[in-house]
Design a protein around this motif. Structure first.
Motif: not given
Length: 360
Positions: A75-78, A80, A82-83, A85, A89-90
């Motif tokens: 998942d690119p938003k989990l 790692q 995130v550009d 943001r 992180q979550d």
């Protein structure tokens, strides 16, 4: 007898048709018989072996590969960066969610309010007490009320922050329960090795995956399926979801630090010492981290990749790596086959001769 000197044409014809000497020319039999061909009867007393169907090739288990592991999509938003943001992180662990709440709901508002208040005081002092507005400076040196306020206010603020902070620290260093799975992370210059003491003690080594054009012969280059640049590894750490994990860290050379932002974990790896913490992953996925201690020239090339899967998949991966499943009942030892009942041995003793009849 044939005259070979005069019957060369006949010999050639016989050889071409395979009629001479049984197999002249190594003629091959057809691989498939015609559908309407009569069945060949074997001579009496001769058993003809029937052709066996080829067994299907066994599928290769990807978990058995050197860098094999469960196939989990990224998942690119989990897990790692995130550009674009702003913020942490979550979080996917209970401690991480508690720490993120404290950061977002307590620390950040307090810092923002104090910074704005101090900035407002500075602006007010600059404007109100500048020379043009106040040509005669005040000679007041003490103000009891102000001194009480600026002494008590910081104390109240610090106590308000300390109460949840102590609880968070306690949760971070709470000993792992008895059903936890142990992961031992060992820092090396410049890669990580991992051991699973509770699962047979097997070990894996995790190295950075290089980019295309940087690999040597026999090395695999990073792809998007492996993860972001400088964060993807050839061997991923596999951990179960919903099961407590006891993390042990140490090092064989210099000080490293095992850091996984999505777990709210940053634990130093020190030579000759074992550090410990625990966490529980609540969401399956792929998570990325790095060594967070300056450990040498290639400090920035020690990534960490963790794959969180269900317990059944984790157990399968452990077995594929040659380990054992914690808590599984040991396989029952095969019992020796009972000896077959044997017939009573024949009496080999010759019967006694019958008494000779006597004449009366």
């Amino acid at each position: 007898m044939l005259n070979f000197g005069r019957n060369k044409g006949l010999i050639a014809a016989l050889a071409a048709t395979g009629l001479m000497f049984g197999s002249v020319g190594h003629a091959q039999a057809p691989t498939t018989a015609p559908a309407n061909a009569p069945a060949t009867q074997a001579p009496a007393g001769v058993t003809v072996a029937q052709p066996q169907a080829a067994a299907p090739a066994a599928a290769t288990d990807p978990l058995l590969a050197v860098d094999g592991g469960p196939a989990v999509s990224i998942d690119p938003k989990l897990g790692q960066p995130v550009d674009g943001r702003i913020g942490v992180q979550d979080q996917v662990t209970p401690t991480g969610k508690r720490a993120a709440w404290m950061h977002d709901s307590i620390l950040f508002p307090v810092i923002t309010i104090i910074s704005i208040f101090v900035l407002a005081l500075l602006v007010w002092v600059v404007i109100r007490y500048r020379r043009a507005a106040n040509p005669i400076a005040s000679k007041t040196s003490h103000n009891t009320m102000i001194e009480v306020i600026w002494t008590l206010a910081p104390v109240v603020i610090l106590v308000g922050i300390a109460v949840p902070s102590i609880g968070l620290l306690q949760a971070q260093f709470k000993p792992a329960p008895s059903n936890a799975i142990t992961l031992k992370a060992i820092g090396n210059q410049w890669y990580w090795s991992y051991q699973y003491p509770d699962n047979g003690g097997f070990e894996i080594t995790s190295n950075l995956l290089k980019e295309k054009g940087e690999t040597a012969a026999g090395e695999r280059a990073r792809t998007d399926a492996d993860g972001p640049p400088l964060l993807a590894t050839d061997n991923r750490v596999v951990l179960p979801v919903g099961v407590p994990v006891r993390l042990l860290t140490t090092s064989v050379d210099v000080i490293h630090a095992w850091a996984m932002p999505a777990f709210w974990i940053k634990l130093d790896a020190i030579p000759g010492r074992i550090n410990e913490t625990s966490f529980t992953i609540q969401k399956p996925g792929v998570y990325f981290g790095q060594c967070s201690e300056l450990c040498g020239a290639r400090h920035g090339y020690m990534p960490i990749t963790v794959v969180a899967v269900d317990k059944a998949t984790f157990d399968k991966w452990v077995v594929a790596k040659g380990g054992t499943v914690k808590g599984a009942a040991p396989a029952a030892a095969p019992t020796a086959a009972e000896p077959a009942a044997t017939a009573p041995a024949a009496n080999t003793t010759a019967p006694a001769p019958a008494a000779a009849a006597t004449d009366k």
